[in-house]
Design a protein around this motif. Structure first.
Motif, mmCIF file in Angstrom:
data_model
loop_
_atom_site.group_PDB
_atom_site.id
_atom_site.type_symbol
_atom_site.label_atom_id
_atom_site.label_comp_id
_atom_site.label_asym_id
_atom_site.label_seq_id
_atom_site.Cartn_x
_atom_site.Cartn_y
_atom_site.Cartn_z
ATOM 1 N N SER A 1 0.840 -1.192 0.000
ATOM 2 C CA SER A 1 0.000 0.000 0.000
ATOM 3 C C SER A 1 0.883 1.253 0.000
ATOM 4 C CB SER A 1 -0.935 -0.025 1.206
ATOM 5 O OG SER A 1 -1.924 0.981 1.103
ATOM 6 N N VAL A 2 0.334 2.362 0.459
ATOM 7 C CA VAL A 2 1.001 3.659 0.395
ATOM 8 C C VAL A 2 1.482 4.053 1.783
ATOM 9 C CG1 VAL A 2 0.774 6.065 -0.342
ATOM 10 C CG2 VAL A 2 -0.589 4.278 -1.465
ATOM 11 N N SER A 3 2.685 4.587 1.856
ATOM 12 C CA SER A 3 3.225 5.091 3.124
ATOM 13 C C SER A 3 2.942 6.584 3.260
ATOM 14 C CB SER A 3 4.729 4.837 3.196
ATOM 15 O OG SER A 3 5.009 3.449 3.179
ATOM 16 N N PRO B 1 -3.801 -2.544 5.085
ATOM 17 C CA PRO B 1 -4.022 -2.334 3.662
ATOM 18 C C PRO B 1 -3.965 -0.881 3.214
ATOM 19 C CG PRO B 1 -6.123 -2.492 4.762
ATOM 20 C CD PRO B 1 -5.067 -2.592 5.838
ATOM 21 N N ALA B 2 -4.059 0.052 4.155
ATOM 22 C CA ALA B 2 -4.302 1.448 3.787
ATOM 23 C C ALA B 2 -3.179 2.353 4.251
ATOM 24 C CB ALA B 2 -5.631 1.931 4.392
ATOM 25 N N GLN B 3 -3.043 3.468 3.539
ATOM 26 C CA GLN B 3 -2.086 4.491 3.934
ATOM 27 C C GLN B 3 -2.453 5.060 5.305
ATOM 28 O OE1 GLN B 3 -2.297 8.075 1.563
ATOM 29 N NE2 GLN B 3 -0.209 8.686 2.087
ATOM 30 N N PRO B 4 -1.523 5.069 6.276
ATOM 31 C CA PRO B 4 -1.816 5.744 7.539
ATOM 32 C C PRO B 4 -2.046 7.241 7.299
ATOM 33 C CG PRO B 4 0.134 4.344 7.718
ATOM 34 C CD PRO B 4 -0.190 4.456 6.262
ATOM 35 N N THR B 5 -3.030 7.789 7.974
ATOM 36 C CA THR B 5 -3.367 9.204 7.834
ATOM 37 C C THR B 5 -2.825 9.973 9.029
ATOM 38 O OG1 THR B 5 -5.360 8.735 6.552
ATOM 39 C CG2 THR B 5 -5.270 10.842 7.694
#
Length: 778
Positions: free
Chosen positions: A399-401, A464-468
């Motif tokens: 996923s995205v960092s 699965p998801a970019q941490p916000t």
């Protein structure tokens, strides 16, 4: 003749319900179906004898079924319908004049008297009244409102991005998916209209892998949009008109060994050391499905030869095995502190000989390797010497960092080691880093902290998801926070300096009883802010009729199920939430002013059945591991059959809703509202716009105008919602599946919303190649 045929139908139904009902009762399930079977058989006998008492018997069945259904599930129409639909239709049939006349004839009269039919008439009427009432009720939704109070008037949005622009996947390095634009509001959003449509020309081909998907979120810099396509074309568009400026095709070819053929985005960089207007002063970095990273001149799409090997980094370098088709980057890299930082996806559950999950930082200008963090060797981050390889099969980040350059920290979401369902023999480092968020020093790659969300993961619950990143106001002051959505439904709100929880996390007992040679963790973490569903029971089983619902009840009791984190087993286990995830790569959107979040929780149960190696069928050249079917796990003692928990008709066995939109307060952890989202229009034989609440994959955005936008659902719509209440305000029909995350920008004082509609191979939505921009009329 009509009565004879009717009696025969009732006989067959009674026999089927009896056989299934006895099986269900022996498994410990409801006895209702045995009682219903006896009522059908008695009604059939009386119909054959032309007795009006058949109507009374069936009236008792109608009333009994109605009472049983309300007792089980209350006034939820979508659950009442399969329990009583067939019975009510048959009750109406028995009330027809030709049936009543025939019954009366058997008793010496040919007149279709209403007298004997009154009990059935009243029973059917009562059932219809309950059905009508339940259609207006939704006992599963949460109604309420998020506060409109602005907590932080000028929040830190991360990075130096103009309000009109969208420079990174989540708009800024913080990944908030938040636009500070305010032209579009709840009052005018229903006036949105198409500004322009562009078709890329990159369409799904017959030889493409099944999961060929269009998941890109375009970037916008000044007057230009930058995006990629499933086959990794990079494209620049005029933001005002959608007219193509340039296109670059890296010629990735078709490789059947790939599990995924997709691109979630490109990365943009403006080199402060190069005079604007000079070649490659601004660059677009394109990750490809053949494991390359290519630097392009943002002005014209030409390759920038000073980066890497004539403009290209070959990401297979240092990998322990031939990575062709088995390792690639599907998500845009992070750019920070003069570096471009790349993770990668591997083919899940195909073999234990997987590539490394190493995270690598390269010099943004030259492509020289600066550091590498390999979770199999986490303390050594100096560049790997030539001729050596990274740790094979270490947890990867597909996923995205996110990054906070002020703190000098990179936040990486990690998966786990293949095989996902087998934990025997995992190393100490795998146990530590699987299914976790790690914070790395952006300059050195050294580990600063780790927060694991599943212990000894046997369920593919990777992050699965970019941490916000968002600053949260608390009773003790503002805290730089990280919001981490997970597949199991927990939302972790952490101090991003330390990884310690802001909202409490507790350890709760978890099911035990793994296969011989493996083990389970006795406890698992749960965040105070969680969208995890309650455990399933037999009454939660569903179908379009009482027959497939009965089949699902039987299958539910045949599977091993002890709630969340039931271990995989040889007999087959029910995994709920399933590895599709309550949240997936689309993540959540956060409003940093109001400190609230908008998300799309999805609920689909999966099954997992381990297969001893000696019983695994011969290899299929097309089998490369996936979320469905046989995952071979070559080299491991077990393969695994995985897939959604569905009825004989292919529909989910669990009752809807399967998808929601939801809003929560990040300071308190309270869920303010949660509503069904999406219809079955594009997933049922008839295009019926029933708002059941359907699954989706993709992400939302929030705007400062108080409007959230979301495609994602398996019906082909882009929708707008009031962030405060969750009320749907607007929808636009898309020409293909909208399984991407939209974005918003402004140009010439006008706000636009853009979404890519190209479909998703795994969820079966319509493929396409559309980029569509919406704006308010002049």
């Amino acid at each position: 003749m009509a009565i004879t045929l009717t009696a025969l139908v009732f006989l067959l139904i009674g026999a089927a319900l009896g056989a299934g009902g006895v099986w269900l009762a022996l498994l410990g399930g409801s006895w209702y179906y045995i009682v219903a079977s006896l009522a059908f058989l008695l009604t059939s006998y009386l119909l054959f004898r032309r007795r009006t008492s058949a109507l009374l018997v069936f009236a008792l069945l109608v009333i009994g079924t109605l009472g049983w259904a309300i007792w089980e599930i209350g006034f939820d129409w979508w659950q009442l319908a399969p329990r009583g639909g067939v019975i009510i239709l048959l009750g109406l049939w028995l009330l027809m004049p030709w049936i009543r006349r025939g019954l009366n004839a058997g008793e010496g009269t040919r007149r279709a008297s209403w007298g004997p039919a009154v009990p059935l008439l009243l029973a059917v009427f009562a059932a219809l009244v309950v059905a009508g009432y339940s259609m207006m009720e939704d006992p599963l939704q949460i109604t309420g409102e998020l506060s409109k109070e602005v907590i932080v008037a000028s929040p830190d949005l991360g990075g130096n991005v103009a309000a009109d622009d969208w420079h990174q996947y989540g708009r800024t390095p913080y990944g908030q998916r938040y636009s500070p634009l305010k032209e579009i509001t709840p009052d005018n959003v229903n006036n949105l209209q198409v500004a322009w449509t562009y078709q890329t020309g990159d369409v799904k081909l017959p030889d493409d892998v099944g999961e060929t998907t269009y998941q890109v979120t375009p970037l916008k810099v000044r007057d230009t949009l930058y995006l990629c396509t499933p086959h990794n074309w990079a494209i620049a568009l005029d933001a005002a008109t959608g007219k193509e400026k340039w296109k670059f095709d890296p010629n990735v070819g078709l490789n059947p060994d790939r599990q995924h053929q997709t691109c979630r985005g490109v990365s943009y960089y403006a080199d402060p050391a190069v005079q604007p207007g000079q070649p490659c002063a601004e660059r677009v970095y394109l990750p490809t499905s053949d494991a390359r990273l290519i630097a392009l001149d943002a002005a014209n799409g030409q390759v920038c030869p000073s980066f890497g090997d004539k403009g290209t980094l070959h990401l297979e370098k240092g990998m322990p095995y031939n990575p062709a088709g088995y390792y690639y980057s599907t998500s845009p890299p992070v750019i920070a502190a003069g570096k471009i930082i790349v993770g990668g996806a591997v083919n899940d559950n195909y073999s234990i000989h997987e590539q490394s999950g190493v995270i690598r930082a390269f010099d943004i200008n030259t492509g020289a390797l600066v550091w590498n963090w390999d979770s199999g060797n986490p303390d050594v981050t100096t560049p790997l010497p030539d001729g050596q390889t990274y740790t094979h099969n270490s947890p990867n980040s597909w996923s995205v960092s996110s990054v906070d350059e002020k703190l000098g920290l990179l936040y990486v979401p990690l998966g786990n080691q293949t095989p996902d369902q087998l934990g025997a023999g995992r190393s100490e480092n795998v146990e530590k880093f699987s299914s976790s968020i790690v914070a790395l020093d952006v300059n050195t790659g050294q580990l600063r902290w780790v927060r694991q969300t599943v212990h000894h993961d046997l369920w593919d619950m990777d992050i699965p998801a970019q941490p916000t990143l968002v600053d949260i106001n608390t009773a003790t002051g503002a805290i730089p926070a990280l919001v981490g959505p997970t597949k199991q439904g927990d939302i972790y709100v952490l101090d991003r300096r330390t990884g310690e929880p802001i909202l409490p996390i507790k350890e709760v007992p978890a099911p035990t009883g793994a296969i011989e040679g493996d083990f389970t963790s006795p406890t698992q973490p749960v965040s105070d802010l969680t969208f995890m569903p309650p455990p399933l029971t037999g009454k939660d089983m569903w179908g379009v009729s009482m027959f497939d619902q009965l089949a699902c009840r039987i299958e539910f009791l045949r599977l091993r199920y002890e709630g969340r984190y039931t271990p995989p087993s040889l007999e087959g286990s029910l995994i709920y939430p399933g590895n599709f995830g309550v949240f997936n790569w689309g993540g959540v959107a956060v409003d940093p002013e109001r400190q609230i979040m908008f998300g799309m929780p999805t609920y689909l149960a999966f099954t997992s059945r381990l297969v001893p190696r000696s019983e695994v069928p011969p290899p299929d050249a097309a089998a490369k591991g996936s979320e469905q079917g046989l995952n071979r796990n070559e080299g491991a003692p077990y393969a695994v059959y995985m897939g959604p928990f569905v009825s004989p008709l292919g529909l989910p066995c669990q009752a809807p809703p399967w998808g929601y939109v939801a809003g929560a307060d990040l300071r308190t952890g309270k869920i303010a509202w949660k509503h069904r989202n999406g219809t079955v229009r594009d997933s049922s034989p008839l295009p019926l716009p029933f708002k059941v609440g359907v699954p989706g994959i993709g992400g939302p955005i929030i705007t400062a105008g108080g409007v959230a936008f979301l495609g994602a659902a398996v019906d082909d719509f882009l929708r707008a919602y009031d962030v405060t209440s969750g009320k749907q305000l607007w929808e636009a029909r898309l020409p293909a599946g909208g399984q991407s995350t939209p974005m918003s920008f402004a140009l010439g004082g006008k706000q636009y919303v853009v979404i890519v509609a190209g479909g998703h191979g795994s969820v079966g939505t319509k493929p396409g190649d559309y980029v569509i921009a919406y704006t308010l009329p002049n």
